[in-house]
Design a protein around this motif. Structure first.
Motif, PDB file in Angstrom:
ATOM      1  N   GLU A  89     -11.345  -2.868   5.499  1.00 35.76           N
ATOM      2  CA  GLU A  89     -11.674  -2.968   6.927  1.00 35.76           C
ATOM      3  C   GLU A  89     -12.665  -4.090   7.205  1.00 35.76           C
ATOM      4  O   GLU A  89     -12.497  -4.863   8.153  1.00 35.76           O
ATOM      5  CB  GLU A  89     -12.237  -1.642   7.421  1.00 35.76           C
ATOM      6  N   THR A  90     -13.708  -4.198   6.371  1.00 34.66           N
ATOM      7  CA  THR A  90     -14.751  -5.201   6.620  1.00 34.66           C
ATOM      8  C   THR A  90     -14.541  -6.486   5.839  1.00 34.66           C
ATOM      9  O   THR A  90     -15.090  -7.534   6.194  1.00 34.66           O
ATOM     10  CB  THR A  90     -16.130  -4.625   6.262  1.00 34.66           C
ATOM     11  N   GLY A  91     -13.750  -6.414   4.746  1.00 37.28           N
ATOM     12  CA  GLY A  91     -13.555  -7.576   3.898  1.00 37.28           C
ATOM     13  C   GLY A  91     -14.707  -7.846   2.958  1.00 37.28           C
ATOM     14  O   GLY A  91     -14.692  -8.831   2.213  1.00 37.28           O
ATOM     15  N   LYS A  92     -15.720  -6.985   2.954  1.00 32.28           N
ATOM     16  CA  LYS A  92     -16.903  -7.213   2.134  1.00 32.28           C
ATOM     17  C   LYS A  92     -16.679  -6.774   0.697  1.00 32.28           C
ATOM     18  O   LYS A  92     -15.943  -5.834   0.418  1.00 32.28           O
ATOM     19  CB  LYS A  92     -18.100  -6.463   2.724  1.00 32.28           C
ATOM     20  N   ASN A 136       0.841  -1.197   0.000  1.00 31.35           N
ATOM     21  CA  ASN A 136       0.000   0.000   0.000  1.00 31.35           C
ATOM     22  C   ASN A 136       0.879   1.252   0.000  1.00 31.35           C
ATOM     23  O   ASN A 136       2.099   1.167  -0.034  1.00 31.35           O
ATOM     24  CB  ASN A 136      -0.966  -0.012   1.187  1.00 31.35           C
ATOM     25  N   ALA A 137       0.233   2.402   0.059  1.00 31.53           N
ATOM     26  CA  ALA A 137       0.965   3.665  -0.080  1.00 31.53           C
ATOM     27  C   ALA A 137       1.984   3.883   1.032  1.00 31.53           C
ATOM     28  O   ALA A 137       3.042   4.462   0.806  1.00 31.53           O
ATOM     29  CB  ALA A 137      -0.017   4.837  -0.126  1.00 31.53           C
ATOM     30  N   ASN A 155      -5.456   4.385 -11.499  1.00 29.21           N
ATOM     31  CA  ASN A 155      -4.726   5.608 -11.811  1.00 29.21           C
ATOM     32  C   ASN A 155      -4.492   6.386 -10.523  1.00 29.21           C
ATOM     33  O   ASN A 155      -5.142   6.123  -9.501  1.00 29.21           O
ATOM     34  CB  ASN A 155      -5.484   6.440 -12.853  1.00 29.21           C
ATOM     35  N   PRO A 156      -3.548   7.332 -10.502  1.00 32.40           N
ATOM     36  CA  PRO A 156      -3.212   8.040  -9.252  1.00 32.40           C
ATOM     37  C   PRO A 156      -4.393   8.732  -8.590  1.00 32.40           C
ATOM     38  O   PRO A 156      -4.445   8.835  -7.359  1.00 32.40           O
ATOM     39  CB  PRO A 156      -2.144   9.053  -9.691  1.00 32.40           C
ATOM     40  N   LEU A 157      -5.355   9.227  -9.380  1.00 31.40           N
ATOM     41  CA  LEU A 157      -6.510   9.912  -8.796  1.00 31.40           C
ATOM     42  C   LEU A 157      -7.494   8.931  -8.164  1.00 31.40           C
ATOM     43  O   LEU A 157      -8.294   9.320  -7.306  1.00 31.40           O
ATOM     44  CB  LEU A 157      -7.230  10.738  -9.861  1.00 31.40           C
ATOM     45  N   GLY A 158      -7.455   7.676  -8.589  1.00 28.39           N
ATOM     46  CA  GLY A 158      -8.347   6.685  -8.016  1.00 28.39           C
ATOM     47  C   GLY A 158      -9.724   6.636  -8.637  1.00 28.39           C
ATOM     48  O   GLY A 158     -10.580   5.871  -8.189  1.00 28.39           O
ATOM     49  N   ASN A 159      -9.970   7.429  -9.680  1.00 30.67           N
ATOM     50  CA  ASN A 159     -11.294   7.411 -10.307  1.00 30.67           C
ATOM     51  C   ASN A 159     -11.410   6.366 -11.400  1.00 30.67           C
ATOM     52  O   ASN A 159     -12.510   6.063 -11.868  1.00 30.67           O
ATOM     53  CB  ASN A 159     -11.626   8.791 -10.890  1.00 30.67           C
ATOM     54  N   GLY A 209      -5.633   5.609  -1.355  1.00 29.91           N
ATOM     55  CA  GLY A 209      -6.339   5.843  -0.103  1.00 29.91           C
ATOM     56  C   GLY A 209      -6.307   4.619   0.792  1.00 29.91           C
ATOM     57  O   GLY A 209      -6.580   4.697   1.993  1.00 29.91           O
ATOM     58  N   ASP A 210      -5.976   3.447   0.180  1.00 32.68           N
ATOM     59  CA  ASP A 210      -5.765   2.191   0.908  1.00 32.68           C
ATOM     60  C   ASP A 210      -7.006   1.644   1.611  1.00 32.68           C
ATOM     61  O   ASP A 210      -6.893   0.772   2.469  1.00 32.68           O
ATOM     62  CB  ASP A 210      -4.636   2.347   1.937  1.00 32.68           C
ATOM     63  N   ALA A 211      -8.181   2.156   1.259  1.00 33.86           N
ATOM     64  CA  ALA A 211      -9.406   1.664   1.905  1.00 33.86           C
ATOM     65  C   ALA A 211     -10.009   0.465   1.172  1.00 33.86           C
ATOM     66  O   ALA A 211     -10.849  -0.245   1.729  1.00 33.86           O
ATOM     67  CB  ALA A 211     -10.448   2.781   1.993  1.00 33.86           C
ATOM     68  N   HIS A 212      -9.591   0.240  -0.072  1.00 33.00           N
ATOM     69  CA  HIS A 212     -10.141  -0.856  -0.868  1.00 33.00           C
ATOM     70  C   HIS A 212      -9.027  -1.607  -1.586  1.00 33.00           C
ATOM     71  O   HIS A 212      -7.953  -1.067  -1.845  1.00 33.00           O
ATOM     72  CB  HIS A 212     -11.141  -0.327  -1.904  1.00 33.00           C
TER      73      HIS A 212
END
Length: 557
Positions: free
Chosen positions: A364-367, A301-302, A385-389, A345-348
């Motif tokens: 966090e939830t693994g869902k 991750n980042a 991509n760097p923006l994450g979109n 953002g490392d959330a997904h």
């Protein structure tokens, strides 16, 4: 460029923590920083900004205005002989040498009492106000002459005051004395906080010079830093093997740099394990067990603290690198998972594989959060991509797809490759994409224009292997090959700059580390290798046969 340290051994960057150099909470340090910024703003003509900063840095305009108003009131009171007002204003220090000024004020009052023949008031004033300040007399006999005036007919009778001009002129002289004391203090204060010319720029130049001195490679010529927003990193073209990492029992399929300053390498293998290595020493720090089949891909991750791995056992695992433990197992794929990465953002976590479906899981939830369906054959590579979109995927169906993260829809499909796409990568600016294919070519794409801009050839990629390439620094591409050679290409010319030999089997992947100033490769020969610059070896263009200057290439980049 010359390598700093023994040949074949990268220089360790053990630099003293900046927190030990000075205390940021020290008021003097804070004031020094403010003074340097004020000087820079003034030199560059930002007068309004300078005034605003000056006011906010505990030097408030209203405080200065209030002080100036009190100074004006004090001068006026002296000239008018309003001594009660003078006493009131002098209760608050207006100048550094307040007592010396008070002595001059009290002496003036005393002389005026004598001039008006108010002997009793003069005596009380002498004993109560002047006597305690006797040590501040301007001449050795001044206090004695003041006492003598209690019995004299006029002020001029005392030797110390023969030139006394009278009440009005002496008041004016007292005001002049007060102003001179103010001016003197201002000069002393300005000299005390005098900032050497261009002090901020000078310190920044020293900081960059310090970073250059402690960089992995030292330049033989003067180089310039093009940005102050990131630490200086020397730019060289690696041309020699640095370290070999041995331990995997089967081929090493993938690797990623991890940890602070990329101090670790995490690799995945067909022996079902991941191994954590010390980048500099090549020591194996631990074996991460958990997968029940080969590991196809691994990415940190980042922050470099966590990593995600994709495996043939149909799972994606999240690892705590420092603790060397698995923190989560993400399931849902129906077949091999060939690729996995973190969303910015490392959330997904995004993953794709044999079942063609690209999946997004909540860390966090693994869902399962979202799926992206559209490829006709296995998904071999997934990135963001760097923006994450956008999610960008490569597939065995020879296409590259761009997916909108919010809607889950495919917004673009590229079909230029003639073979299976084995990997995709995006540069740090997000404007270029690199793709690898089993048509024996890697391609560069302009993402903004959605068009190919170059083909990188010379390597071999036609078999059932996943050969991967990636961006390196600002102007290079580094990739593996089935012939066991590591290839470096110039992004601008697309020519091969270097062929590095050392592996005895297929090179599956190559990753660049900006912090370490080297790149690492994973191979079918069960080893990982790092590569760096050795100034004892020449670097030649394979197309022209001429020597390539690292500095010229840096300028081109």
């Amino acid at each position: 460029m010359a390598a700093h340290g023994d040949a074949g051994r990268p220089r360790s960057l053990h630099v003293q923590a900046t927190d030990d150099l000075f205390d940021m909470n020290d008021p003097n340090i804070k004031q020094d920083i403010i003074c340097m910024i004020l000087q820079y703003l003034s030199n560059e003509g930002y007068q309004a900004s300078k005034t605003t900063l000056y006011d906010e840095a505990n030097v408030k305009r209203n405080e200065r205005d209030e002080h100036q108003a009190e100074v004006r009131r004090l001068k006026k009171a002296i000239l008018e002989g309003d001594w009660p007002e003078v006493d009131k204003l002098c209760t608050k220090p207006l100048i550094r040498h307040q007592k010396s000024f008070l002595y001059a004020v009290y002496r003036q009052q005393f002389l005026e009492y004598i001039e008006h023949h108010e002997v009793q008031k003069a005596f009380l004033h002498l004993s109560r106000r002047i006597k305690p300040l006797e040590h501040l007399q301007t001449t050795p006999d001044e206090f004695k002459d003041l006492c003598y005036l209690l019995t004299a007919k006029s002020v001029q009778d005392a030797p110390s005051f023969k030139s006394w001009e009278g009440i009005g002129p002496s008041r004016e002289r007292l005001v002049e004395q007060f102003q001179n004391m103010l001016d003197s203090e201002r000069t002393i204060r300005e000299n005390a906080v005098r900032v050497p010319e261009n002090r901020l720029i000078g310190l920044l130049q020293q900081a960059v010079a310090y970073q250059m001195e402690h960089s992995r490679y030292h330049s033989k010529t003067i180089v310039k830093s093009t940005s102050l927003l990131a630490d200086y990193a020397s730019f060289v073209i690696p041309n020699a093997m640095c370290k070999t990492f041995r331990g995997h029992r089967h081929n090493a399929k993938c690797l990623t740099f991890a940890g602070v300053n990329d101090k670790y390498i995490l690799s995945g293998s067909s022996d079902n394990t991941l191994r954590l290595w010390n980048t500099e020493s090549s020591e194996c720090l631990g074996i991460l067990n958990g997968h029940s089949s080969r590991v196809w891909d691994v990415n940190a991750n980042a922050t470099g603290r966590y990593a995600v791995s994709a495996s043939s056992d149909r799972t994606v695992r999240i690892w705590d690198i420092e603790q060397k433990t698995c923190t989560a197992v993400l399931q849902g794929h129906d077949g091999d998972v060939y690729s996995a990465c973190y969303h910015p953002g490392d959330a997904h976590v995004i993953s794709g594989g044999y079942d063609r479906v690209v999946r997004m899981h909540d860390v966090e939830t693994g869902k399962l959060v979202k799926t992206f369906v559209g490829h006709e054959l296995s998904t071999t590579s997934v990135i963001c991509n760097p923006l994450g979109n956008l999610i960008i995927t490569g597939s065995k169906d020879k296409t590259i797809k761009f997916w909108d993260v919010s809607s889950g829809l495919c917004v673009r499909t590229m079909t230029s490759h003639l073979g299976e796409v084995t990997s995709v990568d995006v540069n740090g600016q997000g404007n270029l994409m690199l793709s690898c294919s089993k048509d024996n070519s890697n391609r560069l794409w302009d993402i903004r224009m959605m068009r190919p801009i170059g083909r990188l050839k010379g390597h071999q990629n036609t078999s059932r292997n996943f050969i991967r390439a990636s961006f390196a620094h600002h102007s290079l591409v580094v990739g593996g090959s089935e012939d066991g050679i590591v290839y470096l290409w110039d992004q601008e010319t697309c020519e091969v700059l270097q062929r590095l030999r050392g592996h005895t089997g297929i090179v599956y992947t190559a990753r660049w580390s900006r912090d370490q100033g080297l790149f690492a490769t994973a191979s079918d020969d069960r080893t990982l290798r790092t590569w760096w610059y050795d100034d004892q070896r020449s670097l030649y263009s394979t197309s022209t046969g001429k020597a390539i200057n690292n500095h010229e290439l840096r300028d081109r980049a």
